[in-house]
Design a protein around this motif. Structure first.
Motif, PDB file in Angstrom:
ATOM      1  N   ILE A  56      44.642  58.629  44.886  1.00  0.00           N
ATOM      2  CA  ILE A  56      44.832  58.813  43.453  1.00  0.00           C
ATOM      3  C   ILE A  56      44.700  60.304  43.155  1.00  0.00           C
ATOM      4  O   ILE A  56      43.717  60.928  43.546  1.00  0.00           O
ATOM      5  N   ARG A  57      45.710  60.833  42.480  1.00  0.00           N
ATOM      6  CA  ARG A  57      45.742  62.267  42.179  1.00  0.00           C
ATOM      7  C   ARG A  57      45.991  62.484  40.688  1.00  0.00           C
ATOM      8  O   ARG A  57      46.686  61.693  40.047  1.00  0.00           O
ATOM      9  N   ASP A  58      45.423  63.565  40.179  1.00  0.00           N
ATOM     10  CA  ASP A  58      45.684  63.971  38.812  1.00  0.00           C
ATOM     11  C   ASP A  58      47.152  64.397  38.718  1.00  0.00           C
ATOM     12  O   ASP A  58      47.622  65.185  39.541  1.00  0.00           O
ATOM     13  N   ALA A  59      47.865  63.875  37.750  1.00  0.00           N
ATOM     14  CA  ALA A  59      49.302  64.137  37.631  1.00  0.00           C
ATOM     15  C   ALA A  59      49.599  65.610  37.335  1.00  0.00           C
ATOM     16  O   ALA A  59      50.617  66.129  37.777  1.00  0.00           O
ATOM     17  N   LYS A  60      48.709  66.301  36.618  1.00  0.00           N
ATOM     18  CA  LYS A  60      48.951  67.703  36.268  1.00  0.00           C
ATOM     19  C   LYS A  60      48.494  68.661  37.366  1.00  0.00           C
ATOM     20  O   LYS A  60      49.218  69.551  37.770  1.00  0.00           O
ATOM     21  N   THR A  61      47.264  68.479  37.830  1.00  0.00           N
ATOM     22  CA  THR A  61      46.661  69.451  38.755  1.00  0.00           C
ATOM     23  C   THR A  61      46.803  69.062  40.219  1.00  0.00           C
ATOM     24  O   THR A  61      46.508  69.865  41.097  1.00  0.00           O
ATOM     25  N   ASN A  62      47.171  67.822  40.489  1.00  0.00           N
ATOM     26  CA  ASN A  62      47.263  67.258  41.838  1.00  0.00           C
ATOM     27  C   ASN A  62      45.887  67.144  42.513  1.00  0.00           C
ATOM     28  O   ASN A  62      45.784  66.951  43.723  1.00  0.00           O
ATOM     29  N   GLU A  63      44.814  67.246  41.726  1.00  0.00           N
ATOM     30  CA  GLU A  63      43.453  67.108  42.239  1.00  0.00           C
ATOM     31  C   GLU A  63      43.233  65.681  42.743  1.00  0.00           C
ATOM     32  O   GLU A  63      43.664  64.716  42.114  1.00  0.00           O
ATOM     33  N   GLU A  64      42.562  65.563  43.873  1.00  0.00           N
ATOM     34  CA  GLU A  64      42.246  64.251  44.453  1.00  0.00           C
ATOM     35  C   GLU A  64      41.182  63.566  43.596  1.00  0.00           C
ATOM     36  O   GLU A  64      40.109  64.119  43.371  1.00  0.00           O
ATOM     37  N   LEU A  65      41.479  62.363  43.120  1.00  0.00           N
ATOM     38  CA  LEU A  65      40.565  61.607  42.252  1.00  0.00           C
ATOM     39  C   LEU A  65      40.171  60.261  42.855  1.00  0.00           C
ATOM     40  O   LEU A  65      39.508  59.466  42.183  1.00  0.00           O
ATOM     41  N   THR A  66      40.558  60.012  44.076  1.00  0.00           N
ATOM     42  CA  THR A  66      40.350  58.692  44.676  1.00  0.00           C
ATOM     43  C   THR A  66      38.884  58.275  44.636  1.00  0.00           C
ATOM     44  O   THR A  66      38.560  57.162  44.204  1.00  0.00           O
ATOM     45  N   ARG A  67      37.980  59.158  45.081  1.00  0.00           N
ATOM     46  CA  ARG A  67      36.552  58.811  45.106  1.00  0.00           C
ATOM     47  C   ARG A  67      36.036  58.435  43.727  1.00  0.00           C
ATOM     48  O   ARG A  67      35.328  57.446  43.559  1.00  0.00           O
ATOM     49  N   SER A  68      36.393  59.233  42.711  1.00  0.00           N
ATOM     50  CA  SER A  68      35.870  58.957  41.371  1.00  0.00           C
ATOM     51  C   SER A  68      36.410  57.637  40.831  1.00  0.00           C
ATOM     52  O   SER A  68      35.686  56.898  40.161  1.00  0.00           O
ATOM     53  N   ILE A  69      37.657  57.313  41.130  1.00  0.00           N
ATOM     54  CA  ILE A  69      38.227  56.038  40.670  1.00  0.00           C
ATOM     55  C   ILE A  69      37.570  54.871  41.411  1.00  0.00           C
ATOM     56  O   ILE A  69      37.235  53.842  40.805  1.00  0.00           O
ATOM     57  N   LEU A  70      37.357  55.022  42.722  1.00  0.00           N
ATOM     58  CA  LEU A  70      36.681  53.958  43.480  1.00  0.00           C
ATOM     59  C   LEU A  70      35.252  53.758  42.977  1.00  0.00           C
ATOM     60  O   LEU A  70      34.783  52.620  42.848  1.00  0.00           O
ATOM     61  N   LEU A  71      34.559  54.850  42.671  1.00  0.00           N
ATOM     62  CA  LEU A  71      33.211  54.740  42.110  1.00  0.00           C
ATOM     63  C   LEU A  71      33.250  54.061  40.742  1.00  0.00           C
ATOM     64  O   LEU A  71      32.354  53.274  40.408  1.00  0.00           O
ATOM     65  N   GLN A  72      34.275  54.326  39.960  1.00  0.00           N
ATOM     66  CA  GLN A  72      34.428  53.669  38.662  1.00  0.00           C
ATOM     67  C   GLN A  72      34.610  52.161  38.845  1.00  0.00           C
ATOM     68  O   GLN A  72      34.030  51.358  38.100  1.00  0.00           O
ATOM     69  N   ILE A  73      35.389  51.766  39.844  1.00  0.00           N
ATOM     70  CA  ILE A  73      35.577  50.336  40.134  1.00  0.00           C
ATOM     71  C   ILE A  73      34.246  49.703  40.536  1.00  0.00           C
ATOM     72  O   ILE A  73      33.892  48.624  40.064  1.00  0.00           O
ATOM     73  N   ILE A  74      33.495  50.392  41.397  1.00  0.00           N
ATOM     74  CA  ILE A  74      32.180  49.877  41.810  1.00  0.00           C
ATOM     75  C   ILE A  74      31.263  49.750  40.605  1.00  0.00           C
ATOM     76  O   ILE A  74      30.569  48.736  40.443  1.00  0.00           O
ATOM     77  N   LEU A  75      31.254  50.753  39.733  1.00  0.00           N
ATOM     78  CA  LEU A  75      30.416  50.714  38.538  1.00  0.00           C
ATOM     79  C   LEU A  75      30.756  49.503  37.676  1.00  0.00           C
ATOM     80  O   LEU A  75      29.858  48.791  37.205  1.00  0.00           O
ATOM     81  N   GLU A  76      32.037  49.250  37.485  1.00  0.00           N
ATOM     82  CA  GLU A  76      32.446  48.091  36.686  1.00  0.00           C
ATOM     83  C   GLU A  76      32.033  46.780  37.355  1.00  0.00           C
ATOM     84  O   GLU A  76      31.612  45.844  36.683  1.00  0.00           O
ATOM     85  N   GLU A  77      32.154  46.713  38.672  1.00  0.00           N
ATOM     86  CA  GLU A  77      31.742  45.509  39.398  1.00  0.00           C
ATOM     87  C   GLU A  77      30.232  45.298  39.279  1.00  0.00           C
ATOM     88  O   GLU A  77      29.767  44.183  39.087  1.00  0.00           O
ATOM     89  N   GLU A  78      29.480  46.386  39.411  1.00  0.00           N
ATOM     90  CA  GLU A  78      28.019  46.304  39.316  1.00  0.00           C
ATOM     91  C   GLU A  78      27.583  45.857  37.922  1.00  0.00           C
ATOM     92  O   GLU A  78      26.622  45.122  37.780  1.00  0.00           O
ATOM     93  N   ALA A  79      28.294  46.314  36.900  1.00  0.00           N
ATOM     94  CA  ALA A  79      27.952  45.958  35.520  1.00  0.00           C
ATOM     95  C   ALA A  79      28.464  44.568  35.157  1.00  0.00           C
ATOM     96  O   ALA A  79      28.057  44.005  34.143  1.00  0.00           O
ATOM     97  N   GLY A  80      29.320  44.008  36.005  1.00  0.00           N
ATOM     98  CA  GLY A  80      29.994  42.757  35.686  1.00  0.00           C
ATOM     99  C   GLY A  80      29.187  41.492  35.860  1.00  0.00           C
ATOM    100  O   GLY A  80      29.683  40.418  35.569  1.00  0.00           O
ATOM    101  N   GLY A  81      27.961  41.546  36.316  1.00  0.00           N
ATOM    102  CA  GLY A  81      27.182  40.318  36.369  1.00  0.00           C
ATOM    103  C   GLY A  81      26.472  40.031  37.672  1.00  0.00           C
ATOM    104  O   GLY A  81      25.320  39.651  37.661  1.00  0.00           O
ATOM    105  N   ALA A  82      27.139  40.193  38.808  1.00  0.00           N
ATOM    106  CA  ALA A  82      26.511  39.892  40.098  1.00  0.00           C
ATOM    107  C   ALA A  82      26.455  41.177  40.934  1.00  0.00           C
ATOM    108  O   ALA A  82      27.268  41.378  41.832  1.00  0.00           O
TER     109      ALA A  82
END
Length: 178
Positions: free
Chosen positions: A51-77
């Motif tokens: 996953i890359r920022d469309a403007k800067t081409n900065e790598e965002l994969t880790r932050s998006i994966l961490l966001q998914i983990i955060l949502e899963e952790e907050a989701g109940g189990a």
């Protein structure tokens, strides 16, 4: 020259997702916008996603994966206890940070391999046969878990040996020998 070709081949296999300033994610393979849940599904399907920022081409994969983990952790189990999260936080900035990340990564990979092995065995047998195997063969299960624990111990030992070598090298720079 060989490394460049391998890097290009790996990049060609990766599924490129672009993140736009409006926080939308764009899948370049399907030429459509996707949700965080769909990115999670790609990961679950073992897609190699970048996953890359469309403007800067900065790598965002880790932050998006961490966001998914955060949502899963907050989701109940949640998977992680508060104590475990606190311990992980304590390793940031600590001399052991790099070693701990490697140790956790190798242990999760070994556990995933064990799970895959068990899954493969269960698919080969009828449900009743698998249930009977699980109830009658605790030694086989113990052997597999024992192998996992042995591999985990090996990784820990390797990590300790590597730390010891690095400590001796660092002390050697200061003229201190053990």
């Amino acid at each position: 020259m060989q490394e460049n070709t391998e890097g290009e081949a790996h990049a060609a296999k990766q599924r490129l997702i672009k993140k736009y300033p409006n926080r939308r994610l764009y899948d370049t393979k399907t030429s459509s916008y996707i949700t965080l849940a769909e990115v999670k599904q790609l990961v679950m399907d073992s897609e190699d996603v970048v996953i890359r920022d469309a403007k800067t081409n900065e790598e965002l994969t880790r932050s998006i994966l961490l966001q998914i983990i955060l949502e899963e952790e907050a989701g109940g189990a949640p998977m992680f206890s508060e104590a475990m999260l606190a311990n992980i936080i304590r390793f940031y900035g600590h001399a052991m940070q790099g070693f701990m990340g490697t140790y956790i990564e190798k242990n999760v990979q070994m556990f995933t391999d064990l799970q895959t092995q068990l899954s493969g065995q269960s698919q080969a047998a009828a449900p009743e046969a698998w249930k009977q195997f699980m109830s009658m063969q605790p030694p086989a299960m113990q052997a597999m878990m024992g192998n996992y624990m042995e591999q985990s111990q090996t990784v820990l030992t390797q990590m300790q040996e590597q730390m010891q070598k690095q400590t001796e090298q660092m002390l050697g720079v200061f003229g201190i020998k053990r």
